[in-house]
Scaffold this motif. Structure first.
Motif, mmCIF file in Angstrom:
data_model
loop_
_atom_site.group_PDB
_atom_site.id
_atom_site.type_symbol
_atom_site.label_atom_id
_atom_site.label_comp_id
_atom_site.label_asym_id
_atom_site.label_seq_id
_atom_site.Cartn_x
_atom_site.Cartn_y
_atom_site.Cartn_z
ATOM 1 N N ALA A 316 124.319 -32.875 -52.385
ATOM 2 C CA ALA A 316 125.485 -33.353 -53.575
ATOM 3 C C ALA A 316 124.601 -33.807 -54.785
ATOM 4 O O ALA A 316 124.443 -33.983 -55.962
ATOM 5 N N LEU A 317 124.318 -35.204 -54.457
ATOM 6 C CA LEU A 317 124.165 -35.994 -55.162
ATOM 7 C C LEU A 317 122.871 -35.886 -55.789
ATOM 8 O O LEU A 317 122.020 -36.547 -56.779
ATOM 9 N N THR A 318 121.598 -34.803 -55.307
ATOM 10 C CA THR A 318 120.922 -34.986 -56.158
ATOM 11 C C THR A 318 121.114 -33.714 -58.001
ATOM 12 O O THR A 318 119.818 -33.157 -58.581
ATOM 13 N N HIS A 319 121.975 -33.344 -57.869
ATOM 14 C CA HIS A 319 123.260 -32.440 -58.882
ATOM 15 C C HIS A 319 123.284 -32.945 -60.321
ATOM 16 O O HIS A 319 124.394 -34.114 -59.962
ATOM 17 N N PRO A 320 122.654 -32.985 -61.277
ATOM 18 C CA PRO A 320 122.951 -33.750 -62.291
ATOM 19 C C PRO A 320 124.710 -34.331 -62.461
ATOM 20 O O PRO A 320 125.399 -35.213 -62.904
ATOM 21 N N GLU A 321 125.355 -32.910 -62.005
ATOM 22 C CA GLU A 321 126.804 -32.747 -61.938
ATOM 23 C C GLU A 321 127.470 -33.487 -61.544
ATOM 24 O O GLU A 321 128.939 -33.900 -61.616
ATOM 25 N N VAL A 322 126.985 -34.155 -60.464
ATOM 26 C CA VAL A 322 127.641 -34.654 -59.562
ATOM 27 C C VAL A 322 127.760 -36.205 -59.320
ATOM 28 O O VAL A 322 125.968 -36.920 -59.287
ATOM 29 N N THR A 323 128.871 -37.064 -59.883
ATOM 30 C CA THR A 323 128.203 -38.439 -59.618
ATOM 31 C C THR A 323 129.103 -39.284 -58.584
ATOM 32 O O THR A 323 128.688 -40.465 -58.632
ATOM 33 N N SER A 324 130.355 -38.348 -57.949
ATOM 34 C CA SER A 324 130.201 -39.028 -56.585
ATOM 35 C C SER A 324 130.959 -38.144 -55.481
ATOM 36 O O SER A 324 131.396 -37.076 -56.218
ATOM 37 N N LEU A 325 131.619 -38.196 -54.734
ATOM 38 C CA LEU A 325 132.207 -37.484 -53.482
ATOM 39 C C LEU A 325 133.002 -38.423 -53.121
ATOM 40 O O LEU A 325 133.486 -39.227 -52.745
ATOM 41 N N LEU A 326 134.120 -37.399 -52.661
ATOM 42 C CA LEU A 326 135.498 -37.414 -51.977
ATOM 43 C C LEU A 326 135.694 -37.309 -50.764
ATOM 44 O O LEU A 326 136.506 -35.796 -50.390
ATOM 45 N N ALA A 327 136.358 -38.050 -49.996
ATOM 46 C CA ALA A 327 136.791 -37.139 -48.371
ATOM 47 C C ALA A 327 138.225 -37.974 -48.283
ATOM 48 O O ALA A 327 138.737 -38.910 -48.399
ATOM 49 N N VAL A 328 139.471 -36.952 -48.581
ATOM 50 C CA VAL A 328 140.596 -37.407 -48.142
ATOM 51 C C VAL A 328 140.980 -37.545 -46.740
ATOM 52 O O VAL A 328 140.809 -35.700 -46.043
ATOM 53 N N ARG A 351 145.265 -41.790 -51.787
ATOM 54 C CA ARG A 351 145.327 -40.198 -51.956
ATOM 55 C C ARG A 351 146.736 -40.501 -52.191
ATOM 56 O O ARG A 351 146.786 -39.282 -50.952
ATOM 57 N N ASP A 352 148.075 -40.861 -52.525
ATOM 58 C CA ASP A 352 149.404 -40.161 -51.582
ATOM 59 C C ASP A 352 149.528 -40.841 -50.544
ATOM 60 O O ASP A 352 149.096 -42.064 -50.342
ATOM 61 N N THR A 353 150.322 -39.908 -49.575
ATOM 62 C CA THR A 353 149.964 -40.219 -47.888
ATOM 63 C C THR A 353 148.530 -40.499 -46.915
ATOM 64 O O THR A 353 148.671 -40.961 -46.058
ATOM 65 N N ASN A 354 147.685 -40.108 -47.804
ATOM 66 C CA ASN A 354 146.189 -40.419 -47.300
ATOM 67 C C ASN A 354 145.543 -41.162 -47.398
ATOM 68 O O ASN A 354 145.227 -41.676 -48.573
ATOM 69 N N PHE A 355 144.567 -41.942 -46.646
ATOM 70 C CA PHE A 355 143.311 -42.443 -47.300
ATOM 71 C C PHE A 355 142.320 -41.492 -47.811
ATOM 72 O O PHE A 355 141.695 -40.437 -47.482
ATOM 73 N N ALA A 356 141.815 -42.418 -48.463
ATOM 74 C CA ALA A 356 140.439 -41.671 -49.083
ATOM 75 C C ALA A 356 139.183 -42.485 -49.086
ATOM 76 O O ALA A 356 139.603 -43.528 -48.892
ATOM 77 N N TYR A 357 138.606 -42.007 -48.859
ATOM 78 C CA TYR A 357 136.939 -42.085 -49.123
ATOM 79 C C TYR A 357 135.760 -41.804 -50.020
ATOM 80 O O TYR A 357 135.811 -40.485 -50.449
ATOM 81 N N GLY A 358 135.042 -42.877 -50.717
ATOM 82 C CA GLY A 358 134.243 -42.578 -51.628
ATOM 83 C C GLY A 358 132.713 -42.373 -51.427
ATOM 84 O O GLY A 358 132.591 -43.690 -51.134
#
Length: 362
Positions: A316-328, A351-358
């Protein structure tokens, strides 16, 4: 609508060949030396081209080159009449159907669009598309009807044209396929000057591969089917079916974007599907794309998910339009949290009541 499953498209090829033969035999008394509609080829040469494509696709699946077409072609004998050309289409279509049915799962061979390879289902879908479209081209010049069964058009659209919005009001699957290939018009859509079909991608990830799920396969998964895959444990986890439903709804709404949908994790040693992974949609205005994943219970604890997430994220990060990824992730799902960490993700504010990872671009 699947080009996957038991015969991975052999029956669809048979159906397309029967349609082509019926249409072309209705024009045996016409002049086949004239140019086919929209092409610089004669009608006879266009029929030869259909047969040549069938043989070429079969050769790719049996020869299995990874970087080029197998260097051969099939041509009609000099002086072949239209009936002979139709028989050649029937014979070569049968060859392709037989090869598709007997090609082992997981086999891929070179084809340039878009990721450099296609599987048996992809070559079957391309063969059907070539038959339908070039039958139309010949029929347009010889003034005979060439509309194929709607189910065949729907299958082609859902497998090779996931980027094409569904049929609008006032259209049919056939008119949509003609529009998608630059051969016709649709209400509210400009005519296409250029077009490409799109084979589902396969991304390597160590002991597993990420196989892109077509809208047709997603619809089957969402309805309780297998999506054309053979699953470890008999079927996917609930999260995979929910993700497939998201893809199905996005496709129906005309907002599905190829690549930014769903993938099935397939264990390459035995071609068993072990889980689902993918994106919740294309990158947002900030270049962030959200990911989700799950595994069948029998496949957990072996590193499949973390390795696949690492590979998918790097892709995904090989695509110029992608700067970051998020997992909730839900707070109680320690296993999914560990997958994100092992894949290189860092903890972010909740994120609200969930854990977030980036994960951000370096």
């Amino acid at each position: 609508m699947l080009f996957m499953g038991g015969d991975r498209g052999g029956d669809r090829i048979d159906e397309a060949v029967a349609h082509t033969a019926k249409v072309l035999r209705a024009a045996l008394d016409r002049d086949w030396s004239v140019k086919a509609g929209g092409l610089d080829w004669s009608c006879l040469y266009t029929a030869e081209h259909i047969a040549g494509d069938f043989v070429a696709y079969a050769g790719q699946l049996t020869g299995r080159p990874t970087d080029a077409y197998v260097p051969f072609e099939a041509v009609l004998d000099k002086g072949t009449a239209p009936e002979g050309a139709i028989r050649a289409i029937e014979a070569t279509g049968g060859i392709l159907a037989a090869v598709v049915r007997t090609t082992p799962r997981g086999v891929r061979a070179f084809h340039p669009y878009p990721a450099g390879s296609a599987d048996a289902a992809g070559f079957a879908a391309m063969g059907v598309t070539e038959a339908l479209l070039h039958t139309h081209d010949i029929a347009a010049a010889l003034d005979v009807d060439a509309e194929p069964p709607a189910s065949l058009c729907e299958a082609v659209l859902a497998h090779l044209f996931p980027h094409v919005p569904p049929t609008p009001a006032g259209g049919t699957p056939w008119t949509t396929l003609l529009w998608a290939t630059g051969r016709g018009t649709l209400p509210g859509r400009a005519r296409l000057p250029h077009w490409r079909w799109r084979n589902a991608a396969s991304l390597p990830a160590g002991p597993v591969a990420l196989r892109e799920v077509t809208p047709a396969a997603a619809a089957d998964l969402a309805a309780g089917g297998t999506g054309g895959f053979e699953w470890l444990g008999g079927g996917p986890f609930d999260g995979t079916r929910r993700a497939a439903e998201m893809v199905t709804k996005a496709y129906a709404a005309g907002v599905h974007r190829s690549e930014w949908g769903m993938y099935v994790l397939v264990r390459t040693a035995d071609e068993l599907a072990v889980g689902g992974m993918g994106f919740h949609g294309p990158p947002d205005e900030n270049g962030c794309v959200e990911v989700g994943y799950d595994l069948v219970e029998e496949a957990r604890g072996r590193g499949y998910a973390s390795g696949a997430l690492r590979s998918l994220s790097q892709w995904a990060l090989t695509h110029p339009e992608v700067t970051s990824l998020l997992a909730v992730v839900e707070p109680g799902n320690a296993a999914s949290q560990a997958v994100a960490v092992r894949a290189g993700y860092e903890r972010l504010p909740d994120r609200d009541t969930n854990f977030a990872y980036g994960l951000r671009r370096a």
